[in-house]
Design an enzyme around this catalytic site. Structure first.
Site, PDB file in Angstrom:
ATOM      1  N   LYS A  43     119.796  69.794  61.151  1.00 27.20           N
ATOM      2  CA  LYS A  43     118.879  69.250  62.162  1.00 27.20           C
ATOM      3  C   LYS A  43     119.734  68.479  63.167  1.00 27.20           C
ATOM      4  CE  LYS A  43     116.178  65.873  60.625  1.00 27.20           C
ATOM      5  NZ  LYS A  43     115.089  65.187  59.939  1.00 27.20           N
ATOM      6  N   SER A  50     123.829  60.729  57.098  1.00 19.68           N
ATOM      7  CA  SER A  50     124.349  59.413  56.700  1.00 19.68           C
ATOM      8  C   SER A  50     125.859  59.447  56.457  1.00 19.68           C
ATOM      9  CB  SER A  50     123.684  58.946  55.406  1.00 19.68           C
ATOM     10  OG  SER A  50     122.350  58.650  55.628  1.00 19.68           O
ATOM     11  N   THR A  51     126.365  60.619  56.067  1.00 20.11           N
ATOM     12  CA  THR A  51     127.785  60.698  55.701  1.00 20.11           C
ATOM     13  C   THR A  51     128.677  60.097  56.775  1.00 20.11           C
ATOM     14  OG1 THR A  51     127.405  62.649  54.323  1.00 20.11           O
ATOM     15  CG2 THR A  51     129.652  62.318  55.144  1.00 20.11           C
ATOM     16  N   TRP A  53     128.171  57.853  58.765  1.00 19.99           N
ATOM     17  CA  TRP A  53     127.985  56.406  58.959  1.00 19.99           C
ATOM     18  C   TRP A  53     128.561  55.566  57.831  1.00 19.99           C
ATOM     19  CZ3 TRP A  53     123.252  54.348  61.877  1.00 19.99           C
ATOM     20  CH2 TRP A  53     122.845  55.261  62.858  1.00 19.99           C
ATOM     21  N   GLN A  55     130.566  53.350  55.415  1.00 17.85           N
ATOM     22  CA  GLN A  55     131.625  52.401  55.774  1.00 17.85           C
ATOM     23  C   GLN A  55     132.569  52.148  54.606  1.00 17.85           C
ATOM     24  OE1 GLN A  55     129.803  48.782  57.260  1.00 17.85           O
ATOM     25  NE2 GLN A  55     129.218  49.726  59.197  1.00 17.85           N
ATOM     26  N   GLY A  56     132.003  51.615  53.503  1.00 18.02           N
ATOM     27  CA  GLY A  56     132.811  51.028  52.428  1.00 18.02           C
ATOM     28  C   GLY A  56     133.811  51.977  51.804  1.00 18.02           C
ATOM     29  N   GLY A  57     133.365  53.113  51.263  1.00 14.63           N
ATOM     30  CA  GLY A  57     134.302  54.043  50.664  1.00 14.63           C
ATOM     31  C   GLY A  57     133.732  54.857  49.529  1.00 14.63           C
ATOM     32  N   GLU A 121     133.663  46.232  45.631  1.00 11.67           N
ATOM     33  CA  GLU A 121     132.285  46.040  46.092  1.00 11.67           C
ATOM     34  C   GLU A 121     131.443  45.521  44.933  1.00 11.67           C
ATOM     35  OE1 GLU A 121     131.915  49.189  49.774  1.00 11.67           O
ATOM     36  OE2 GLU A 121     131.383  49.927  47.801  1.00 11.67           O
ATOM     37  N   HIS A 353     118.435  51.199  52.562  1.00 14.77           N
ATOM     38  CA  HIS A 353     119.781  51.769  52.698  1.00 14.77           C
ATOM     39  C   HIS A 353     119.943  53.119  52.006  1.00 14.77           C
ATOM     40  CE1 HIS A 353     124.110  51.715  53.181  1.00 14.77           C
ATOM     41  NE2 HIS A 353     124.295  51.800  51.874  1.00 14.77           N
TER      42      HIS A 353
HETATM   43  P1  FAD Z   1     123.597  63.379  54.769  1.00 14.49           P
HETATM   44  O1  FAD Z   1     125.015  63.039  55.031  1.00 14.49           O
HETATM   45  O2  FAD Z   1     122.571  62.374  55.154  1.00 14.49           O
HETATM   46  O3  FAD Z   1     123.323  64.746  55.523  1.00 14.49           O
HETATM   47  C1  FAD Z   1     122.032  65.280  55.601  1.00 14.49           C
HETATM   48  C2  FAD Z   1     122.117  66.574  56.367  1.00 14.49           C
HETATM   49  O4  FAD Z   1     120.876  67.246  56.254  1.00 14.49           O
HETATM   50  C3  FAD Z   1     122.364  66.399  57.854  1.00 14.49           C
HETATM   51  O5  FAD Z   1     123.235  67.402  58.295  1.00 14.49           O
HETATM   52  C4  FAD Z   1     121.002  66.612  58.466  1.00 14.49           C
HETATM   53  O6  FAD Z   1     121.043  67.126  59.775  1.00 14.49           O
HETATM   54  C5  FAD Z   1     120.449  67.673  57.524  1.00 14.49           C
HETATM   55  N1  FAD Z   1     118.989  67.757  57.523  1.00 14.49           N
HETATM   56  C6  FAD Z   1     118.078  66.820  57.160  1.00 14.49           C
HETATM   57  N2  FAD Z   1     116.832  67.299  57.323  1.00 14.49           N
HETATM   58  C7  FAD Z   1     116.964  68.566  57.786  1.00 14.49           C
HETATM   59  C8  FAD Z   1     116.050  69.572  58.167  1.00 14.49           C
HETATM   60  N3  FAD Z   1     114.717  69.418  58.104  1.00 14.49           N
HETATM   61  N4  FAD Z   1     116.540  70.743  58.633  1.00 14.49           N
HETATM   62  C9  FAD Z   1     117.875  70.963  58.724  1.00 14.49           C
HETATM   63  N5  FAD Z   1     118.783  70.041  58.369  1.00 14.49           N
HETATM   64  C10 FAD Z   1     118.331  68.860  57.913  1.00 14.49           C
HETATM   65  N6  FAD Z   1     127.795  55.834  50.252  1.00 14.49           N
HETATM   66  C11 FAD Z   1     128.988  55.649  49.653  1.00 14.49           C
HETATM   67  O7  FAD Z   1     129.243  56.222  48.595  1.00 14.49           O
HETATM   68  N7  FAD Z   1     129.918  54.833  50.239  1.00 14.49           N
HETATM   69  C12 FAD Z   1     129.693  54.159  51.400  1.00 14.49           C
HETATM   70  O8  FAD Z   1     130.561  53.451  51.887  1.00 14.49           O
HETATM   71  C13 FAD Z   1     128.433  54.323  52.030  1.00 14.49           C
HETATM   72  N8  FAD Z   1     128.149  53.673  53.189  1.00 14.49           N
HETATM   73  C14 FAD Z   1     126.966  53.922  53.824  1.00 14.49           C
HETATM   74  C15 FAD Z   1     126.711  53.322  55.054  1.00 14.49           C
HETATM   75  C16 FAD Z   1     125.554  53.607  55.745  1.00 14.49           C
HETATM   76  C17 FAD Z   1     125.285  52.965  57.066  1.00 14.49           C
HETATM   77  C18 FAD Z   1     124.608  54.516  55.184  1.00 14.49           C
HETATM   78  C19 FAD Z   1     123.333  54.836  55.902  1.00 14.49           C
HETATM   79  C20 FAD Z   1     124.846  55.100  53.955  1.00 14.49           C
HETATM   80  C21 FAD Z   1     126.023  54.808  53.265  1.00 14.49           C
HETATM   81  N9  FAD Z   1     126.302  55.409  52.041  1.00 14.49           N
HETATM   82  C22 FAD Z   1     127.515  55.200  51.430  1.00 14.49           C
HETATM   83  C23 FAD Z   1     125.411  56.431  51.485  1.00 14.49           C
HETATM   84  C24 FAD Z   1     125.989  57.808  51.808  1.00 14.49           C
HETATM   85  O9  FAD Z   1     126.529  57.793  53.109  1.00 14.49           O
HETATM   86  C25 FAD Z   1     124.937  58.888  51.740  1.00 14.49           C
HETATM   87  O10 FAD Z   1     124.198  58.787  50.563  1.00 14.49           O
HETATM   88  C26 FAD Z   1     125.589  60.273  51.765  1.00 14.49           C
HETATM   89  O11 FAD Z   1     126.421  60.384  52.878  1.00 14.49           O
HETATM   90  C27 FAD Z   1     124.529  61.353  51.794  1.00 14.49           C
HETATM   91  O12 FAD Z   1     125.136  62.578  52.025  1.00 14.49           O
HETATM   92  P2  FAD Z   1     124.285  63.912  51.993  1.00 14.49           P
HETATM   93  O13 FAD Z   1     125.238  65.007  52.209  1.00 14.49           O
HETATM   94  O14 FAD Z   1     123.424  63.911  50.797  1.00 14.49           O
HETATM   95  O15 FAD Z   1     123.301  63.745  53.249  1.00 14.49           O
HETATM   96  C1  SIN Z   2     128.828  49.577  52.179  1.00 14.71           C
HETATM   97  O1  SIN Z   2     129.861  49.832  52.761  1.00 14.71           O
HETATM   98  O2  SIN Z   2     128.408  48.444  51.928  1.00 14.71           O
HETATM   99  C2  SIN Z   2     127.989  50.715  51.743  1.00 14.71           C
HETATM  100  C3  SIN Z   2     128.527  51.235  50.496  1.00 14.71           C
HETATM  101  C4  SIN Z   2     127.509  52.111  49.844  1.00 14.71           C
HETATM  102  O3  SIN Z   2     126.401  52.261  50.326  1.00 14.71           O
HETATM  103  O4  SIN Z   2     127.831  52.639  48.784  1.00 14.71           O
END
Ligand code: FAD
Ligand code: SIN
Length: 535
Positions: A43, A50-51, A53, A55-57, A121, A353
């Site tokens: 999408k 979220s990936t 975005w 920060q921490g690791g 953390e 979050h």
């Molecule tokens: P996402 O990376 O969210 O990707 C979702 C994908 O699905 C996107 O490409 C989107 O376009 C697609 N999608 C969604 N709906 C549809 C649809 N209807 N049709 C087509 N495509 C769609 N976790 C950690 O382990 N360490 C951290 O430091 C950390 N920091 C974070 C900081 C922030 C600000 C946030 C918000 C989260 C953080 N997290 C962290 C959590 C982690 O980033 C997420 O849980 C993880 O990246 C999720 O990955 P994913 O591949 O499951 O989904």
């Molecule tokens: C953060 O950097 O505080 C986010 C880490 C996480 O969500 O795991």
């Protein structure tokens, strides 16, 4: 491969469709592409999840003094015992290899001499978080995307909002099998809805954070995959376990900016903004490094007790060079807002979050539906239990992205070619003349979810939320049946479905455990039980 309105059934299909281009989706795609032709749908942009975005690791046992047993124990303590130990072991034991693969892909993790630098953390008993300064997610997203773009077996298709899974019901010869054959997706540019078909489909659509008014998650985190799987007949579990991060920047100018937990890991203190009292030791002996649910509830308590808008996060007692080196992006962002974190505290509030619940999967990432797999934040794999341990989420994406691919490749001979499927039916819809309905309902859902289904809950507030959801259900369904789909409408429908699942799950849990804290049932009951919803 894809057919639009009026087209006949496809003669050719993809081997595998992956929905989502974040850490889970691209990890799965890269592993599958060894022998399969893979279509990745996303999408909006390919970096919109979220990936990018994070920060921490990423948590992994890499230090000589650390052990798998300690990481497992920390994960189970944070998860308040609701975790499935088998899953916790499965993920944690595969973490060092997952980090190795990221290094091979070129992720420039911070180094400490010949080893990787490990930060700390909340909830972790050891330093075990590998990171790329304070922008780990962006580096990971870029590395995965570079590899996927270069792979001849991977086709990346951004700008596709998936609407619903194609199942046996959509076969030209109707079947009630529940077998998943791909997905109907809106081409965001042309407005056409296409049927993308494949032998196997992988959901990697991220969380549902935007169901709340205040969330660190990106705009597209509307629970689309969870809602699609639920509508197609898959079970979801533990949806009441929505994680609130303790420290989101409080700013009238910038919304949703996270201040990483690593700031507390590197010595930051939480203080009352007027008296300067460091309050976390009053709540928990682990102080600022207690698990997130504990810290978020303590901040919520301070804010409510003293009528505050925010509390302070202060790391200004550390040397300025140390702060700038560890948190270059946050430092710069805050300077732009007139806050110098090397000299003064940062105003922070909790915000939604992470979605701990989701589509129920086994250790191979299999859902209840034949042909449908899922990985990452859209799932409930048993890793996080009632509260996710910091930096275990990206890790889950890498391990389960790989597990899904391994299972599909190992069983490839059993994946039959898709049958002819019906094209998307638009014969009974028109263009909407009331877009205001979408905006109004979206805002309403997010506000009542924040106020009634937040950090501290009561049965009465949950029932109020459910009452509103039931009223909106009819309105949104009617709108959906009459008007041509848009991304906003698809998201609204899924947001409402996610809210429904969260509140229904919360109402079923008659105890306080981890992230689900209710004044009506303050104690924990034994044994820990998952909240599994069956469609
Ligand atoms: P996402 O990376 O969210 O990707 C979702 C994908 O699905 C996107 O490409 C989107 O376009 C697609 N999608 C969604 N709906 C549809 C649809 N209807 N049709 C087509 N495509 C769609 N976790 C950690 O382990 N360490 C951290 O430091 C950390 N920091 C974070 C900081 C922030 C600000 C946030 C918000 C989260 C953080 N997290 C962290 C959590 C982690 O980033 C997420 O849980 C993880 O990246 C999720 O990955 P994913 O591949 O499951 O989904
Ligand atoms: C953060 O950097 O505080 C986010 C880490 C996480 O969500 O795991």
């Amino acid at each position: 491969m894809a057919v639009g309105q009026g087209d006949v059934a496809p003669s050719q299909a993809w081997d595998v469709i992956v929905i989502g281009s974040g850490a889970a989706g691209l990890t799965a795609a890269l592993a599958l592409a060894q022998t399969c032709r893979v279509l990745v749908l996303a999408k909006g942009s390919l970096t919109g999840g979220s990936t990018a975005w994070a920060q921490g690791g990423i948590a992994a046992v890499l230090d000589a003094g650390d052990t798998f047993e300690d990481h497992i124990e920390d994960t189970m303590v944070a998860g308040a015992g609701l975790n499935r130990r088998e899953t916790v072991e499965f993920v944690i034991e595969r973490a060092p290899r997952a980090i190795e693969r990221l290094v091979e892909l070129g992720v420039p993790f911070n180094a400490d001499g010949n080893s990787l630098h490990l930060t700390r953390e909340g909830g972790h008993s050891h330093r075990r978080i590998v990171h790329v300064a304070d922008a780990t997610g962006w580096a990971v997203q870029q590395a995965l995307l570079r590899a996927a773009e270069a792979h001849p077996n991977i086709t990346l298709l951004p700008g596709r909002s998936c609407i619903d899974l194609i199942t046996g019901r959509h076969e030209q010869r109707y079947s009630g099998s529940g077998r998943v054959w791909g997905v109907y997706a809106l081409d965001e540019e042309s407005g056409r809805v296409e049927a993308h078909v494949a032998r196997a489909t992988v959901l990697a659509t991220g969380g549902a954070g935007r169901v709340y008014q205040f969330s660190t998650a990106p705009r597209g985190a509307t629970g689309d995959g969870i809602a699609m799987a639920w509508r197609a007949g898959a079970r979801v579990s533990n949806m009441e376990m929505m994680q609130f991060h303790p420290t989101c920047l409080y700013s009238l100018e910038v919304k949703n900016f996270l201040i990483t937990e690593a700031v507390r890991g590197e010595g930051g203190h939480l203080k009352h903004p007027i008296t300067g009292h460091r309050f976390m030791p009053d709540y928990d002996e682990r102080a600022e490094l207690a698990p997130r649910d504990v810290v978020a509830r303590a901040i919520d308590d301070q804010i409510k007790r003293y009528g505050l808008d925010y509390v302070h996060l202060d790391i200004s007692h550390q040397p300025p060079e140390f702060v700038k080196e560890h948190f270059p992006n946050i430092h710069e962002k805050l300077l732009g807002l007139g806050i110098d974190m090397t000299k003064e505290p940062i105003p922070v509030v909790p915000a939604q979050h992470y979605t701990c619940g989701g589509v129920l999967v086994d250790l191979d990432g299999r859902t209840d539906l034949p042909g449908l797999y899922a990985a990452g934040e859209c799932t409930e794999s048993g890793l996080h239990g009632a509260n996710r341990l910091a930096s275990n989420s990206l890790l889950e994406c890498f391990v389960f992205g790989d597990a899904v691919a391994t299972h599909i490749l190992d069983n490839w001979a059993r994946f039959e070619a898709p049958p002819a499927v019906r094209p998307w039916d638009e014969s009974r819809v028109t263009d909407s003349d009331e877009e205001v309905v979408i905006k109004q309902n979206w805002g309403e859902i997010r506000r009542f979810m924040w106020n009634y289904v937040g950090i501290v809950r009561t049965t009465k507030r949950l029932e109020r939320a459910m009452h509103r959801i039931q009223m909106l259900n009819g309105e949104v369904e009617e709108y959906y049946r009459h008007f041509r789909v848009s991304t906003d409408l698809i998201e609204l429908r899924n947001l409402l479905q996610s809210a429904d699942l969260i509140v229904a799950s919360a109402l079923k849990r008659h105890e306080s455990r981890g992230l689900h804290y209710t004044l009506d049932y303050p104690g924990m009951t034994a044994p820990p039980l998952d909240t599994v919803l069956v469609p």
